[in-house]
Design a protein around this motif. Structure first.
Motif, PDB file in Angstrom:
ATOM      1  N   LEU A 100      33.820  38.584  41.832  1.00 41.38           N
ATOM      2  CA  LEU A 100      35.168  38.325  41.337  1.00 41.38           C
ATOM      3  C   LEU A 100      35.143  37.911  39.871  1.00 41.38           C
ATOM      4  CD1 LEU A 100      38.189  38.079  42.022  1.00 41.38           C
ATOM      5  CD2 LEU A 100      37.736  35.738  42.759  1.00 41.38           C
ATOM      6  N   PHE A 101      34.127  37.157  39.463  1.00 46.99           N
ATOM      7  CA  PHE A 101      34.003  36.741  38.066  1.00 46.99           C
ATOM      8  C   PHE A 101      33.993  37.943  37.133  1.00 46.99           C
ATOM      9  CE2 PHE A 101      31.387  35.986  34.319  1.00 46.99           C
ATOM     10  CZ  PHE A 101      31.986  34.859  33.775  1.00 46.99           C
ATOM     11  N   ASP A 102      33.326  39.011  37.539  1.00 45.87           N
ATOM     12  CA  ASP A 102      33.254  40.199  36.687  1.00 45.87           C
ATOM     13  C   ASP A 102      34.615  40.866  36.542  1.00 45.87           C
ATOM     14  OD1 ASP A 102      30.599  39.711  36.360  1.00 45.87           O
ATOM     15  OD2 ASP A 102      29.895  41.342  37.648  1.00 45.87           O
ATOM     16  N   LEU A 103      35.369  40.926  37.633  1.00 43.89           N
ATOM     17  CA  LEU A 103      36.713  41.499  37.548  1.00 43.89           C
ATOM     18  C   LEU A 103      37.587  40.670  36.608  1.00 43.89           C
ATOM     19  CD1 LEU A 103      38.546  43.763  38.851  1.00 43.89           C
ATOM     20  CD2 LEU A 103      39.456  41.928  40.265  1.00 43.89           C
ATOM     21  N   LEU A 104      37.508  39.353  36.708  1.00 43.38           N
ATOM     22  CA  LEU A 104      38.285  38.488  35.830  1.00 43.38           C
ATOM     23  C   LEU A 104      37.862  38.661  34.376  1.00 43.38           C
ATOM     24  CD1 LEU A 104      38.323  35.241  38.008  1.00 43.38           C
ATOM     25  CD2 LEU A 104      40.141  36.942  37.780  1.00 43.38           C
ATOM     26  N   SER A 105      36.580  38.865  34.151  1.00 41.15           N
ATOM     27  CA  SER A 105      36.085  39.084  32.796  1.00 41.15           C
ATOM     28  C   SER A 105      36.625  40.384  32.216  1.00 41.15           C
ATOM     29  CB  SER A 105      34.556  39.099  32.787  1.00 41.15           C
ATOM     30  OG  SER A 105      34.026  37.848  33.187  1.00 41.15           O
ATOM     31  N   ILE A 106      36.723  41.408  33.052  1.00 43.39           N
ATOM     32  CA  ILE A 106      37.281  42.685  32.598  1.00 43.39           C
ATOM     33  C   ILE A 106      38.747  42.512  32.230  1.00 43.39           C
ATOM     34  CG2 ILE A 106      37.898  45.019  33.346  1.00 43.39           C
ATOM     35  CD1 ILE A 106      35.326  44.949  35.066  1.00 43.39           C
ATOM     36  N   ILE A 107      39.492  41.774  33.045  1.00 42.52           N
ATOM     37  CA  ILE A 107      40.896  41.509  32.740  1.00 42.52           C
ATOM     38  C   ILE A 107      41.021  40.766  31.412  1.00 42.52           C
ATOM     39  CG2 ILE A 107      42.916  40.172  33.458  1.00 42.52           C
ATOM     40  CD1 ILE A 107      42.190  40.905  36.354  1.00 42.52           C
ATOM     41  N   ASP A 108      40.180  39.758  31.194  1.00 44.23           N
ATOM     42  CA  ASP A 108      40.179  39.032  29.921  1.00 44.23           C
ATOM     43  C   ASP A 108      39.968  39.999  28.760  1.00 44.23           C
ATOM     44  OD1 ASP A 108      40.644  36.485  30.894  1.00 44.23           O
ATOM     45  OD2 ASP A 108      38.528  35.949  31.000  1.00 44.23           O
ATOM     46  N   CYS A 109      39.007  40.882  28.904  1.00 37.70           N
ATOM     47  CA  CYS A 109      38.700  41.834  27.838  1.00 37.70           C
ATOM     48  C   CYS A 109      39.894  42.720  27.525  1.00 37.70           C
ATOM     49  CB  CYS A 109      37.490  42.676  28.236  1.00 37.70           C
ATOM     50  SG  CYS A 109      37.086  43.989  27.054  1.00 37.70           S
ATOM     51  N   VAL A 110      40.500  43.294  28.559  1.00 35.20           N
ATOM     52  CA  VAL A 110      41.638  44.196  28.350  1.00 35.20           C
ATOM     53  C   VAL A 110      42.795  43.466  27.670  1.00 35.20           C
ATOM     54  CG1 VAL A 110      43.393  45.585  29.517  1.00 35.20           C
ATOM     55  CG2 VAL A 110      41.006  45.714  30.253  1.00 35.20           C
ATOM     56  N   LEU A 111      43.085  42.255  28.110  1.00 28.96           N
ATOM     57  CA  LEU A 111      44.198  41.499  27.545  1.00 28.96           C
ATOM     58  C   LEU A 111      43.956  41.099  26.096  1.00 28.96           C
ATOM     59  CD1 LEU A 111      45.127  39.142  30.532  1.00 28.96           C
ATOM     60  CD2 LEU A 111      46.423  41.129  29.724  1.00 28.96           C
ATOM     61  N   ILE A 144      39.174  51.983  34.013  1.00 28.91           N
ATOM     62  CA  ILE A 144      37.905  51.267  34.135  1.00 28.91           C
ATOM     63  C   ILE A 144      37.448  51.378  35.583  1.00 28.91           C
ATOM     64  CG2 ILE A 144      36.706  49.068  33.887  1.00 28.91           C
ATOM     65  CD1 ILE A 144      38.787  48.247  31.842  1.00 28.91           C
ATOM     66  N   GLN A 145      36.307  52.003  35.803  1.00 23.61           N
ATOM     67  CA  GLN A 145      35.761  52.130  37.155  1.00 23.61           C
ATOM     68  C   GLN A 145      34.838  50.942  37.409  1.00 23.61           C
ATOM     69  OE1 GLN A 145      37.707  54.322  37.229  1.00 23.61           O
ATOM     70  NE2 GLN A 145      37.265  55.976  35.817  1.00 23.61           N
ATOM     71  N   VAL A 146      34.996  50.289  38.559  1.00 20.28           N
ATOM     72  CA  VAL A 146      34.262  49.052  38.830  1.00 20.28           C
ATOM     73  C   VAL A 146      33.618  49.103  40.236  1.00 20.28           C
ATOM     74  CG1 VAL A 146      34.343  46.537  38.611  1.00 20.28           C
ATOM     75  CG2 VAL A 146      36.101  47.913  37.510  1.00 20.28           C
ATOM     76  N   PRO A 147      32.652  49.970  40.448  1.00 18.93           N
ATOM     77  CA  PRO A 147      31.959  49.940  41.745  1.00 18.93           C
ATOM     78  C   PRO A 147      30.903  48.846  41.781  1.00 18.93           C
ATOM     79  CG  PRO A 147      31.030  51.664  40.389  1.00 18.93           C
ATOM     80  CD  PRO A 147      32.162  51.052  39.583  1.00 18.93           C
ATOM     81  N   ALA A 148      30.634  48.335  42.956  1.00 18.25           N
ATOM     82  CA  ALA A 148      29.474  47.464  43.122  1.00 18.25           C
ATOM     83  C   ALA A 148      28.199  48.307  43.009  1.00 18.25           C
ATOM     84  CB  ALA A 148      29.524  46.767  44.482  1.00 18.25           C
ATOM     85  N   MET A 149      27.158  47.726  42.449  1.00 20.54           N
ATOM     86  CA  MET A 149      25.931  48.481  42.160  1.00 20.54           C
ATOM     87  C   MET A 149      25.346  49.135  43.415  1.00 20.54           C
ATOM     88  SD  MET A 149      23.969  49.428  39.683  1.00 20.54           S
ATOM     89  CE  MET A 149      24.202  48.237  38.348  1.00 20.54           C
ATOM     90  N   ASN A 150      25.448  48.463  44.570  1.00 16.87           N
ATOM     91  CA  ASN A 150      24.817  48.963  45.782  1.00 16.87           C
ATOM     92  C   ASN A 150      25.807  49.566  46.771  1.00 16.87           C
ATOM     93  OD1 ASN A 150      22.152  48.217  45.080  1.00 16.87           O
ATOM     94  ND2 ASN A 150      22.639  46.086  45.592  1.00 16.87           N
ATOM     95  N   ALA A 151      27.007  49.865  46.289  1.00 23.01           N
ATOM     96  CA  ALA A 151      28.038  50.390  47.184  1.00 23.01           C
ATOM     97  C   ALA A 151      28.346  51.859  46.862  1.00 23.01           C
ATOM     98  CB  ALA A 151      29.303  49.555  47.085  1.00 23.01           C
ATOM     99  N   ARG A 152      29.094  52.481  47.749  1.00 22.09           N
ATOM    100  CA  ARG A 152      29.510  53.859  47.542  1.00 22.09           C
ATOM    101  C   ARG A 152      30.331  53.966  46.265  1.00 22.09           C
ATOM    102  NH1 ARG A 152      33.261  56.880  51.957  1.00 22.09           N
ATOM    103  NH2 ARG A 152      34.602  55.160  51.331  1.00 22.09           N
ATOM    104  N   GLY A 153      30.055  54.966  45.449  1.00 23.94           N
ATOM    105  CA  GLY A 153      30.811  55.165  44.224  1.00 23.94           C
ATOM    106  C   GLY A 153      30.075  54.713  42.977  1.00 23.94           C
ATOM    107  N   ALA A 154      28.953  54.017  43.160  1.00 30.34           N
ATOM    108  CA  ALA A 154      28.182  53.550  41.985  1.00 30.34           C
ATOM    109  C   ALA A 154      27.447  54.715  41.327  1.00 30.34           C
ATOM    110  CB  ALA A 154      27.192  52.481  42.423  1.00 30.34           C
TER     111      ALA A 154
END
Length: 229
Positions: free
Chosen positions: A197-208, A219-229
């Motif tokens: 969740l911290f990473d998602l919040l950091s991305i929001i901070d950056c965009v704003l 912005i695509q945000v897959p987890a490193m070990n999940a489908r879509g990475a």
């Protein structure tokens, strides 16, 4: 140094990712309006069902044509039994499909339209929409309405670029909110199948915080070990 704001609106802010976003931004915002059907724990709560016209009118009234630095739409829903082995498109009710398309796709469009005047009064307006990896080209998702709605948000981003309002759609997979971590645990999957969740919040901070001359569309945000990475 983190950016401060005069006014932000976070939609679907009572729990999950929306509540975490409001908690993260409230101390840096003079007026943070938290929109949800049930009481929001942070910010100035506006009770509204955004899938209804009167809900959108309630948000517009709360903003009152003042300058709006950012609209963050954190909402999302999906078909009954989505993401389970029991899901079958042909068994989805028409009402279920219509609800998913309304909440995930039509409502964000109507919200942006209703708040355009206030966004244009800001020197650096931002709109952030919650998409999903399932809205990307050729992603192997089975949930038809959810995938279609998230795919449609990408079109919103490209179509609104001429309004000089920076519109970004974030396309995550699982985000490590408490509800998601509980679901992963029940499925026997580890926490590293979800983006922190911290990473998602950091991305929001950056965009704003980006200059008005910059627009980050997707912005695509897959987890490193999940489908879509």
């Amino acid at each position: 140094m983190q950016t401060s704001f005069d006014q932000l609106v976070v939609v679907v802010a009572s729990r999950g990712i929306g509540a975490k976003v409001t908690e993260h931004l409230v101390s840096r915002t003079r007026q943070l309006t938290a929109v949800s059907r049930s009481p929001a724990p942070f910010g100035r709560w506006v009770e509204a069902d955004v899938s209804q016209e009167k809900g959108i009118e309630a948000i517009k009234k709360a903003v009152a044509d003042t300058a709006l630095n950012g609209l963050l739409y954190m909402g999302g829903t999906w078909e009954t039994q989505a993401f389970t082995s029991e899901y079958a498109f042909e068994q989805c009710s028409d009402e279920d499909i219509a609800q998913v398309l309304s909440v995930n796709f039509i409502t964000p469009i109507l919200l942006v339209k209703s708040l355009l005047l206030s966004l244009r009064k800001s020197p650096n307006p931002k709109v952030i929409l919650m998409g999903a990896l399932s809205g990307l080209d050729n992603f192997p998702a089975r949930e038809v309405a959810n995938s279609a709605s998230k795919f449609g948000l990408r079109g919103v981003v490209h179509a609104l670029r001429d309004d000089r309002i920076a519109v970004t759609v974030m396309n995550p997979g699982n985000i490590a909110a408490p509800e998601v971590l509980s679901d992963l645990s029940e499925a026997g999957e580890s926490d590293d199948h979800a983006t922190p969740l911290f990473d998602l919040l950091s991305i929001i901070d950056c965009v704003l915080s980006l200059f008005r001359s910059t627009c980050t569309k997707e912005i695509q945000v897959p987890a490193m070990n999940a489908r879509g990475a």
